[in-house]
Design a protein around this motif. Structure first.
Motif, PDB file in Angstrom:
ATOM      1  N   ARG A 202     -27.533  21.151 -18.799  1.00 32.07           N
ATOM      2  CA  ARG A 202     -28.016  22.463 -19.237  1.00 32.07           C
ATOM      3  C   ARG A 202     -28.862  23.127 -18.155  1.00 32.07           C
ATOM      4  NH1 ARG A 202     -28.723  18.908 -23.428  1.00 32.07           N
ATOM      5  NH2 ARG A 202     -27.565  19.311 -25.342  1.00 32.07           N
ATOM      6  N   TRP A 203     -29.675  22.334 -17.455  1.00 33.23           N
ATOM      7  CA  TRP A 203     -30.623  22.934 -16.525  1.00 33.23           C
ATOM      8  C   TRP A 203     -30.013  23.256 -15.160  1.00 33.23           C
ATOM      9  CZ3 TRP A 203     -31.717  18.640 -19.489  1.00 33.23           C
ATOM     10  CH2 TRP A 203     -31.481  17.386 -18.915  1.00 33.23           C
ATOM     11  N   SER A 204     -28.743  22.926 -14.952  1.00 34.60           N
ATOM     12  CA  SER A 204     -28.104  23.369 -13.708  1.00 34.60           C
ATOM     13  C   SER A 204     -28.037  24.891 -13.692  1.00 34.60           C
ATOM     14  CB  SER A 204     -26.693  22.792 -13.587  1.00 34.60           C
ATOM     15  OG  SER A 204     -26.084  23.177 -12.372  1.00 34.60           O
ATOM     16  N   GLY A 205     -27.801  25.499 -14.861  1.00 32.30           N
ATOM     17  CA  GLY A 205     -27.805  26.961 -14.954  1.00 32.30           C
ATOM     18  C   GLY A 205     -29.169  27.550 -14.660  1.00 32.30           C
ATOM     19  N   ASP A 206     -30.233  26.854 -15.084  1.00 28.46           N
ATOM     20  CA  ASP A 206     -31.592  27.321 -14.797  1.00 28.46           C
ATOM     21  C   ASP A 206     -31.858  27.313 -13.289  1.00 28.46           C
ATOM     22  OD1 ASP A 206     -32.042  27.581 -17.507  1.00 28.46           O
ATOM     23  OD2 ASP A 206     -32.957  25.596 -17.707  1.00 28.46           O
ATOM     24  N   ARG A 207     -31.380  26.286 -12.627  1.00 32.03           N
ATOM     25  CA  ARG A 207     -31.586  26.192 -11.185  1.00 32.03           C
ATOM     26  C   ARG A 207     -30.812  27.292 -10.452  1.00 32.03           C
ATOM     27  NH1 ARG A 207     -31.244  19.527 -10.718  1.00 32.03           N
ATOM     28  NH2 ARG A 207     -33.008  19.172 -12.120  1.00 32.03           N
ATOM     29  N   HIS A 208     -29.608  27.549 -10.907  1.00 31.08           N
ATOM     30  CA  HIS A 208     -28.814  28.621 -10.298  1.00 31.08           C
ATOM     31  C   HIS A 208     -29.494  29.969 -10.512  1.00 31.08           C
ATOM     32  CE1 HIS A 208     -25.362  31.569 -10.330  1.00 31.08           C
ATOM     33  NE2 HIS A 208     -25.279  31.038  -9.116  1.00 31.08           N
ATOM     34  N   ALA A 209     -30.014  30.184 -11.725  1.00 35.54           N
ATOM     35  CA  ALA A 209     -30.695  31.448 -12.019  1.00 35.54           C
ATOM     36  C   ALA A 209     -31.932  31.624 -11.144  1.00 35.54           C
ATOM     37  CB  ALA A 209     -31.077  31.502 -13.496  1.00 35.54           C
ATOM     38  N   GLY A 210     -32.657  30.535 -10.881  1.00 27.08           N
ATOM     39  CA  GLY A 210     -33.823  30.612 -10.012  1.00 27.08           C
ATOM     40  C   GLY A 210     -33.446  31.014  -8.597  1.00 27.08           C
ATOM     41  N   LEU A 211     -32.340  30.483  -8.104  1.00 30.47           N
ATOM     42  CA  LEU A 211     -31.872  30.856  -6.766  1.00 30.47           C
ATOM     43  C   LEU A 211     -31.457  32.325  -6.722  1.00 30.47           C
ATOM     44  CD1 LEU A 211     -29.696  27.734  -5.845  1.00 30.47           C
ATOM     45  CD2 LEU A 211     -31.883  28.386  -4.824  1.00 30.47           C
ATOM     46  N   ALA A 251     -26.727  27.797   4.340  1.00 25.49           N
ATOM     47  CA  ALA A 251     -27.583  26.908   3.557  1.00 25.49           C
ATOM     48  C   ALA A 251     -26.821  26.465   2.317  1.00 25.49           C
ATOM     49  CB  ALA A 251     -28.880  27.594   3.153  1.00 25.49           C
ATOM     50  N   VAL A 252     -26.963  25.200   1.974  1.00 26.43           N
ATOM     51  CA  VAL A 252     -26.332  24.641   0.779  1.00 26.43           C
ATOM     52  C   VAL A 252     -27.421  24.027  -0.092  1.00 26.43           C
ATOM     53  CG1 VAL A 252     -24.677  22.977  -0.148  1.00 26.43           C
ATOM     54  CG2 VAL A 252     -24.195  24.132   2.022  1.00 26.43           C
ATOM     55  N   VAL A 253     -27.415  24.379  -1.370  1.00 23.05           N
ATOM     56  CA  VAL A 253     -28.334  23.786  -2.340  1.00 23.05           C
ATOM     57  C   VAL A 253     -27.498  22.982  -3.324  1.00 23.05           C
ATOM     58  CG1 VAL A 253     -30.066  24.200  -4.123  1.00 23.05           C
ATOM     59  CG2 VAL A 253     -29.966  25.687  -2.112  1.00 23.05           C
ATOM     60  N   ALA A 254     -27.842  21.719  -3.507  1.00 25.52           N
ATOM     61  CA  ALA A 254     -27.088  20.853  -4.413  1.00 25.52           C
ATOM     62  C   ALA A 254     -27.882  20.595  -5.688  1.00 25.52           C
ATOM     63  CB  ALA A 254     -26.747  19.533  -3.731  1.00 25.52           C
ATOM     64  N   TYR A 255     -27.160  20.389  -6.764  1.00 30.78           N
ATOM     65  CA  TYR A 255     -27.786  20.118  -8.062  1.00 30.78           C
ATOM     66  C   TYR A 255     -28.700  18.903  -7.991  1.00 30.78           C
ATOM     67  CZ  TYR A 255     -28.155  18.061 -12.695  1.00 30.78           C
ATOM     68  OH  TYR A 255     -28.637  17.470 -13.831  1.00 30.78           O
ATOM     69  N   ASN A 256     -28.260  17.853  -7.290  1.00 39.94           N
ATOM     70  CA  ASN A 256     -29.127  16.685  -7.124  1.00 39.94           C
ATOM     71  C   ASN A 256     -28.903  16.063  -5.751  1.00 39.94           C
ATOM     72  OD1 ASN A 256     -26.818  15.131  -7.283  1.00 39.94           O
ATOM     73  ND2 ASN A 256     -27.446  13.964  -9.071  1.00 39.94           N
TER      74      ASN A 256
END
Length: 314
Positions: A202-211, A251-256
């Protein structure tokens, strides 16, 4: 006729475990008093408690957990459900929970649901019959969370909120963490960003929204990729589609961290030069690879100087 071998010496007999009746007799009290003292159901005078403690130590008495459970209605066990035993994030959770449980005189039982690939609800129900409470991931399926809410079993969720107001949870601000990370990348001048997420959380979407919010108004290109599981092998599988584009990300941002390390391993790690030459070339021009948690496994880090984690949850 050859002589027969001498008889083997008698093996030492195992000492018979002391019983509650023997403890009561040695301490000069009733078996009910011993039972209440051991289970913490009643306090006695200092003299009686000291005498019982000494006798129990001298006789080496150990209470039967099954019998104690029949009296108290408790097992003395706490269960923890993890999503992937190979993920260092979850092994750290088990280690921390085990230490706290040990100090409290409890046993810790755990089960691994393999990121939902195993029959999650059935394993959860089986474990629940053996424990007094559970520690579970907020990434469990809705069916599992619904069952837990109606089971009456004390439960704490880790990793994030479940969306149910009656649930107790421990987690981090995924949106805020991604926003800070995005602002850092923005300040470094990056404008082509790839986010390798995991929609199963669920929080992968939160991280994407923050970016997205971090780069709002900057004219940056933010491209979303998704993996089937948050594991290094998925990072390796996604490396070519992330890095070998006509306009590769800077730049690449990964979920984990496991996904990030898989990307690093495929893009810059040792291997067949002909198969990975283009990936290495593109990886060398990608100046930042970031991951949300900070649990790096040495097996996947090559070269170490390019690894830049940012602490968060799983």
């Amino acid at each position: 006729m050859p002589d027969s071998p001498p008889p083997a010496p008698d093996a030492p007999r195992r000492r018979k475990a002391a019983t509650i009746r023997e403890v009561a007799l040695a301490a000069g009290v009733s078996t009910a008093t011993v039972s209440k003292f051991i289970n913490g159901g009643q306090r006695f005078t200092r003299e009686v408690e000291d005498r019982l403690t000494q006798v129990i130590r001298e006789l080496g008495y150990v209470s039967n957990p099954m019998a104690r459970g029949m009296i108290t209605g408790q097992t003395g066990n706490v269960g923890i459900v993890i999503l992937d035993i190979l993920n260092p994030h979850f092994t750290s959770l088990v280690k921390g929970a085990s230490r706290v449980a040990q100090k409290a005189g409890l046993n810790l039982l755990f089960t691994d649901v393999a990121e939902g690939q195993l029959p999650e609800l059935a394993m959860l129900q089986s474990l629940s019959r053996r424990v007094d409470g559970l520690i579970v991931s907020a990434r469990l399926s809705e069916a599992s969370i619904h069952w837990l809410l109606h089971s009456g079993l004390p439960t704490v969720y880790y990793g994030g909120h479940t969306g149910h107001p009656d649930c107790f949870s421990v987690g981090c601000d995924n949106f805020g963490a991604a926003l800070m990370l995005g602002r850092h990348l923005r300040d470094l001048g990056h404008r082509r960003i790839a986010y390798v997420g995991f929609c199963g959380a669920r929080w992968s979407g939160d991280r994407h929204a923050g970016l997205v919010q971090a780069f709002d108004g900057s004219g940056a290109q933010l491209r979303l990729h998704d993996v089937q599981a948050p594991i290094p092998e998925e990072g390796e599988r996604m490396a070519s589609s992330v890095l070998l584009r006509s306009e590769p990300p800077d730049a690449v941002v990964a979920y984990n961290d496991l996904i990030a390390l898989g990307l690093m391993s495929e893009g810059t790690g040792p291997g067949d030069e002909r198969a990975r030459g283009r990936l290495r070339s593109r990886a060398s021009t990608t100046s930042s690879i970031r991951a949300m948690p900070a649990r790096a496994s040495p097996r996947w880090i090559w070269p170490a100087k390019r690894w830049a984690p940012s602490r968060c949850s799983d």
